[in-house]
Design an enzyme around this catalytic site. Structure first.
Site, PDB file in Angstrom:
ATOM      1  N   CYS A  43      22.681  46.846  60.917  1.00  0.00           N
ATOM      2  CA  CYS A  43      23.999  47.485  60.964  1.00  0.00           C
ATOM      3  C   CYS A  43      24.287  48.254  59.681  1.00  0.00           C
ATOM      4  O   CYS A  43      24.658  49.422  59.710  1.00  0.00           O
ATOM      5  CB  CYS A  43      25.091  46.444  61.207  1.00  0.00           C
ATOM      6  SG  CYS A  43      26.735  47.142  61.037  1.00  0.00           S
ATOM      7  N   CYS A  48      24.933  50.965  62.399  1.00  0.00           N
ATOM      8  CA  CYS A  48      26.358  51.338  62.512  1.00  0.00           C
ATOM      9  C   CYS A  48      26.889  52.108  61.310  1.00  0.00           C
ATOM     10  O   CYS A  48      27.562  53.129  61.470  1.00  0.00           O
ATOM     11  CB  CYS A  48      27.225  50.091  62.673  1.00  0.00           C
ATOM     12  SG  CYS A  48      26.452  48.719  63.499  1.00  0.00           S
ATOM     13  N   LYS A  51      25.107  55.564  60.539  1.00  0.00           N
ATOM     14  CA  LYS A  51      25.412  56.405  61.716  1.00  0.00           C
ATOM     15  C   LYS A  51      26.844  56.927  61.671  1.00  0.00           C
ATOM     16  O   LYS A  51      27.108  58.102  61.910  1.00  0.00           O
ATOM     17  CB  LYS A  51      25.137  55.588  62.984  1.00  0.00           C
ATOM     18  CG  LYS A  51      25.444  56.214  64.314  1.00  0.00           C
ATOM     19  CD  LYS A  51      26.838  56.034  64.823  1.00  0.00           C
ATOM     20  CE  LYS A  51      27.412  54.667  64.777  1.00  0.00           C
ATOM     21  NZ  LYS A  51      26.918  53.757  65.790  1.00  0.00           N
ATOM     22  N   TYR A 177      23.498  53.852  74.027  1.00  0.00           N
ATOM     23  CA  TYR A 177      24.370  54.038  72.865  1.00  0.00           C
ATOM     24  C   TYR A 177      23.760  55.013  71.855  1.00  0.00           C
ATOM     25  O   TYR A 177      24.397  55.961  71.410  1.00  0.00           O
ATOM     26  CB  TYR A 177      24.522  52.714  72.116  1.00  0.00           C
ATOM     27  CG  TYR A 177      25.436  51.672  72.669  1.00  0.00           C
ATOM     28  CD1 TYR A 177      26.677  51.452  72.096  1.00  0.00           C
ATOM     29  CD2 TYR A 177      25.051  50.864  73.721  1.00  0.00           C
ATOM     30  CE1 TYR A 177      27.515  50.452  72.560  1.00  0.00           C
ATOM     31  CE2 TYR A 177      25.884  49.851  74.194  1.00  0.00           C
ATOM     32  CZ  TYR A 177      27.109  49.654  73.609  1.00  0.00           C
ATOM     33  OH  TYR A 177      27.936  48.676  74.058  1.00  0.00           O
ATOM     34  N   GLU A 181      24.967  58.884  70.844  1.00  0.00           N
ATOM     35  CA  GLU A 181      25.563  59.050  69.510  1.00  0.00           C
ATOM     36  C   GLU A 181      24.808  60.115  68.710  1.00  0.00           C
ATOM     37  O   GLU A 181      25.412  61.002  68.092  1.00  0.00           O
ATOM     38  CB  GLU A 181      25.565  57.713  68.756  1.00  0.00           C
ATOM     39  CG  GLU A 181      26.564  56.735  69.356  1.00  0.00           C
ATOM     40  CD  GLU A 181      26.658  55.394  68.626  1.00  0.00           C
ATOM     41  OE1 GLU A 181      27.635  54.685  68.859  1.00  0.00           O
ATOM     42  OE2 GLU A 181      25.756  55.053  67.830  1.00  0.00           O
ATOM     43  N   HIS A 434      55.372  57.670  70.459  1.00  0.00           N
ATOM     44  CA  HIS A 434      55.320  59.064  70.859  1.00  0.00           C
ATOM     45  C   HIS A 434      55.325  59.980  69.636  1.00  0.00           C
ATOM     46  O   HIS A 434      56.047  59.708  68.684  1.00  0.00           O
ATOM     47  CB  HIS A 434      56.551  59.354  71.730  1.00  0.00           C
ATOM     48  CG  HIS A 434      56.520  60.704  72.349  1.00  0.00           C
ATOM     49  ND1 HIS A 434      55.633  61.041  73.362  1.00  0.00           N
ATOM     50  CD2 HIS A 434      57.244  61.826  72.087  1.00  0.00           C
ATOM     51  CE1 HIS A 434      55.826  62.305  73.701  1.00  0.00           C
ATOM     52  NE2 HIS A 434      56.789  62.803  72.948  1.00  0.00           N
ATOM     53  N   GLU A 439      49.878  56.096  73.954  1.00  0.00           N
ATOM     54  CA  GLU A 439      51.053  55.724  74.754  1.00  0.00           C
ATOM     55  C   GLU A 439      50.761  55.842  76.254  1.00  0.00           C
ATOM     56  O   GLU A 439      51.418  55.206  77.076  1.00  0.00           O
ATOM     57  CB  GLU A 439      52.279  56.557  74.381  1.00  0.00           C
ATOM     58  CG  GLU A 439      52.166  58.027  74.734  1.00  0.00           C
ATOM     59  CD  GLU A 439      53.421  58.820  74.331  1.00  0.00           C
ATOM     60  OE1 GLU A 439      54.529  58.327  74.552  1.00  0.00           O
ATOM     61  OE2 GLU A 439      53.258  59.932  73.789  1.00  0.00           O
TER      62      GLU A 439
HETATM   63  P1  NDP Z   1      20.364  50.928  75.261  1.00  0.00           P
HETATM   64  O1  NDP Z   1      19.883  49.690  75.911  1.00  0.00           O
HETATM   65  O2  NDP Z   1      21.815  51.142  75.057  1.00  0.00           O
HETATM   66  O3  NDP Z   1      19.828  52.181  76.089  1.00  0.00           O
HETATM   67  C1  NDP Z   1      18.464  52.352  76.347  1.00  0.00           C
HETATM   68  C2  NDP Z   1      18.295  53.631  77.133  1.00  0.00           C
HETATM   69  O4  NDP Z   1      16.905  53.926  77.229  1.00  0.00           O
HETATM   70  C3  NDP Z   1      18.822  53.539  78.556  1.00  0.00           C
HETATM   71  O5  NDP Z   1      19.378  54.778  78.892  1.00  0.00           O
HETATM   72  C4  NDP Z   1      17.560  53.251  79.365  1.00  0.00           C
HETATM   73  O6  NDP Z   1      17.618  53.749  80.663  1.00  0.00           O
HETATM   74  C5  NDP Z   1      16.530  54.065  78.592  1.00  0.00           C
HETATM   75  N1  NDP Z   1      15.163  53.562  78.729  1.00  0.00           N
HETATM   76  C6  NDP Z   1      14.708  52.311  78.537  1.00  0.00           C
HETATM   77  N2  NDP Z   1      13.377  52.256  78.694  1.00  0.00           N
HETATM   78  C7  NDP Z   1      12.983  53.532  79.009  1.00  0.00           C
HETATM   79  C8  NDP Z   1      11.739  54.116  79.287  1.00  0.00           C
HETATM   80  N3  NDP Z   1      10.619  53.411  79.292  1.00  0.00           N
HETATM   81  N4  NDP Z   1      11.709  55.450  79.548  1.00  0.00           N
HETATM   82  C9  NDP Z   1      12.857  56.175  79.554  1.00  0.00           C
HETATM   83  N5  NDP Z   1      14.063  55.668  79.310  1.00  0.00           N
HETATM   84  C10 NDP Z   1      14.127  54.358  79.017  1.00  0.00           C
HETATM   85  O7  NDP Z   1      19.536  51.025  73.910  1.00  0.00           O
HETATM   86  P2  NDP Z   1      19.738  51.824  72.565  1.00  0.00           P
HETATM   87  O8  NDP Z   1      18.373  51.968  72.028  1.00  0.00           O
HETATM   88  O9  NDP Z   1      20.575  53.038  72.756  1.00  0.00           O
HETATM   89  O10 NDP Z   1      20.564  50.804  71.676  1.00  0.00           O
HETATM   90  C11 NDP Z   1      20.120  49.447  71.504  1.00  0.00           C
HETATM   91  C12 NDP Z   1      21.281  48.508  71.364  1.00  0.00           C
HETATM   92  O11 NDP Z   1      21.872  48.714  70.101  1.00  0.00           O
HETATM   93  C13 NDP Z   1      22.406  48.765  72.362  1.00  0.00           C
HETATM   94  O12 NDP Z   1      22.217  48.067  73.557  1.00  0.00           O
HETATM   95  C14 NDP Z   1      23.612  48.288  71.633  1.00  0.00           C
HETATM   96  O13 NDP Z   1      23.799  46.923  71.907  1.00  0.00           O
HETATM   97  C15 NDP Z   1      23.261  48.470  70.179  1.00  0.00           C
HETATM   98  N6  NDP Z   1      23.985  49.628  69.621  1.00  0.00           N
HETATM   99  C16 NDP Z   1      25.344  49.592  69.567  1.00  0.00           C
HETATM  100  C17 NDP Z   1      26.052  50.650  69.063  1.00  0.00           C
HETATM  101  C18 NDP Z   1      27.534  50.610  69.033  1.00  0.00           C
HETATM  102  O14 NDP Z   1      28.102  49.536  69.167  1.00  0.00           O
HETATM  103  N7  NDP Z   1      28.226  51.746  68.885  1.00  0.00           N
HETATM  104  C19 NDP Z   1      25.385  51.852  68.547  1.00  0.00           C
HETATM  105  C20 NDP Z   1      23.959  51.788  68.672  1.00  0.00           C
HETATM  106  C21 NDP Z   1      23.310  50.707  69.177  1.00  0.00           C
HETATM  107  P3  NDP Z   1      18.251  52.888  81.877  1.00  0.00           P
HETATM  108  O15 NDP Z   1      19.713  52.945  81.707  1.00  0.00           O
HETATM  109  O16 NDP Z   1      17.765  53.587  83.080  1.00  0.00           O
HETATM  110  O17 NDP Z   1      17.711  51.495  81.718  1.00  0.00           O
END
Ligand code: NDP
Length: 453
Positions: A43, A48, A51, A177, A181, A434, A439
């Protein structure tokens, strides 16, 4: 009790590990925390915090444009990526110092090195064996990528936070996510962004209206989203990359970033040898007390894959320390966890999506879409979407969802209300502030007709 070197050895000084260790130290336990990289963990060092600085930095691009509608004539705005990265890194150094000091102040010994469990009470750190009554695993997670031809050419969010310069074009694979982002950051800074997703839209797991609204906003800003598309291979030639996709489309780009999820860091740390049960993706299996299958070994944070969010890791770390070292048993309730996506515009959400809520009975849905007041002058094509999901029988608000400026700040307050079991009638009885966007959450009266659901 056996004579151990420590009462607690924590492996991993990220958000969860530091919180647990410093509380345990504060309660008088003899604690050591082992860290092989930087104190602060994902983080603070690779997630976080850096980022969010890039999100702030990127948003100025629109702010300068918007300022004209408010009478300002800004000079020619120039952006220097290297300055942003240097300033961000200076702040990360400061934060690392703060974390180290917090550990020191609570009498926690920081041991630099790579830890491995030799048995349930013994941790080996670069050849040195130390023993502890309790062990806490808080080793976090790491980006995971599919094994395709050319995957060695890609970067992850780790490298994206420290690029030496901005590319002209980037392909981001994934629709979660991290992907959305970084798509927002790069796009605002003038990079041509293509997001490649295997599903029909971004952000699986979020409410459908949220997913569709953000996808539209991203496309309005010029981000290309290639749906139902898988990357087959990546080839490097003359300093750029050719990304071959499942629909035979070839995308030429200067950078390929993968954001396809994260996996728990449990390899090569001796967990299975010590008898700790892991699940099918390698996460430590724990109960509501964060206790693993081995009685004296606990785990908190991403490594348990309960919810990969910093505040959850912190809550789990605190609950562990209170339960084990302060004789006040606190379980962590993984319900109504609010979350935000710092996309452009951002998302805030708490509670159930409409789809999840419908599985448990009839619901009323309230949706509002409008242009933020600020953009009535700027003319910027950016909208706000707010949504409430309400249980028809009990009137309880089950979910609040928002896409738009300040959504994360607004949803944090509503998360308190949901935790208290707020009803729609109580939302309606609340007086708005407001003029704000927030709101609207207390003035939504029109249910969405069932046919639109
Ligand atoms: P996520 O799990 O959010 O998203 C992964 C993405 O990759 C999905 O769209 C998934 O598709 C796709 N995917 C997975 N495997 C493949 C593949 N083999 N080929 C193509 N696409 C694939 O993971 P992130 O890496 O974005 O983030 C990891 C974690 O970090 C998050 O789950 C979150 O908990 C945390 N995080 C939180 C943040 C916040 O609170 N603002 C910011 C950044 C990270 P599909 O949907 O089809 O499975």
């Amino acid at each position: 009790m056996a004579d151990y070197d420590y009462d607690l050895i924590t492996i991993g000084a990220g958000s969860g590990g530091v919180r647990a260790s410093r509380l345990a130290g504060g309660y008088g336990a003899r604690v050591a925390v082992v860290e092989k990289s930087r104190v602060g963990g994902t983080c603070v060092m690779r997630g976080c915090v850096p980022k969010k600085f890039l999100v702030y930095g990127a948003h100025f691009a629109e702010d300068f444009e918007d300022a004209r509608a408010y009478g300002w004539t800004p000079g020619p705005a120039e952006f220097d990526w290297a300055s942003l990265i240097a300033n961000k890194n200076r702040e990360l150094d400061r934060l690392e110092g703060v974390y180290e000091r917090i550990l020191r102040d609570n009498h926690v010994e920081l041991i630099r090195g790579e830890a491995r469990l030799a048995d349930p009470h013994t941790v080996e750190i670069d050849g040195r064996a130390l023993t502890a009554d309790k062990i806490l695993i808080s080793t976090g997670s790491w980006p995971s990528m599919p094994n395709i031809t050319g995957i060695e050419h890609v970067i992850t969010s780790n490298e994206a936070l420290d690029l030496p310069s901005l590319p002209k074009r980037v392909v981001i694979v994934g629709g979660g996510y991290i992907a959305v982002e970084f798509a927002g950051i790069f796009n605002a800074l003038g990079v041509e962004v293509t997001v490649v997703i295997r599903g029909d839209t971004i952000l699986r797991g979020f409410d459908q209206d949220v997913r569709e609204t953000l996808a539209t906003e991203m496309e309005n800003k010029g981000i290309v989203i290639r749906r139902e598309c898988l990357v087959r291979s990546i080839e490097k030639a003359n300093g750029s990359y050719s990304v071959l996709c499942s629909d035979d489309c070839l995308i030429e780009t200067d950078l390929v970033m993968y954001a396809t999820g994260r996996l728990p860091n449990t390899r090569d740390i001796g967990l299975e040898g010590a008898g700790v049960k892991l699940d099918n993706i390698g996460a430590v299996v724990v109960d509501e007390w964060s206790q693993s299958s081995v009685e004296n070994i606990y785990a908190v944070g991403d490594v348990t894959n309960r919810s990969m969010l910093t505040p959850v890791a912190i809550a789990e770390g605190r609950a562990f320390a209170e339960t084990v070292f302060n004789a006040s048993a606190i379980p962590v309730r993984h319900r109504n966890i609010p979350s935000a996506v710092f996309s452009q515009p951002p998302i805030g959400a708490v509670g159930l999506t409409e789809q999840q809520a419908r599985e448990n009975g009839p619901v009323d849905v309230y949706v509002s879409r409008f242009r933020p007041m600020k953009h009535t002058l700027t003319g910027r094509e950016e909208s706000i979407m707010m949504k409430l999901v309400v249980n028809q029988d009990s009137d309880r608000v089950l979910g609040c969802h928002m896409v738009g400026q300040d959504a994360p700040e607004i949803i944090q307050g509503l998360a308190v209300a949901l935790t208290c079991g707020v009803t729609k009638a109580q939302f309606d009885a609340t007086i708005g502030i407001h003029p704000t966007a927030a709101e609207e959450f207390v003035t939504m009266r029109e249910k969405r007709p069932a046919a639109a659901a």
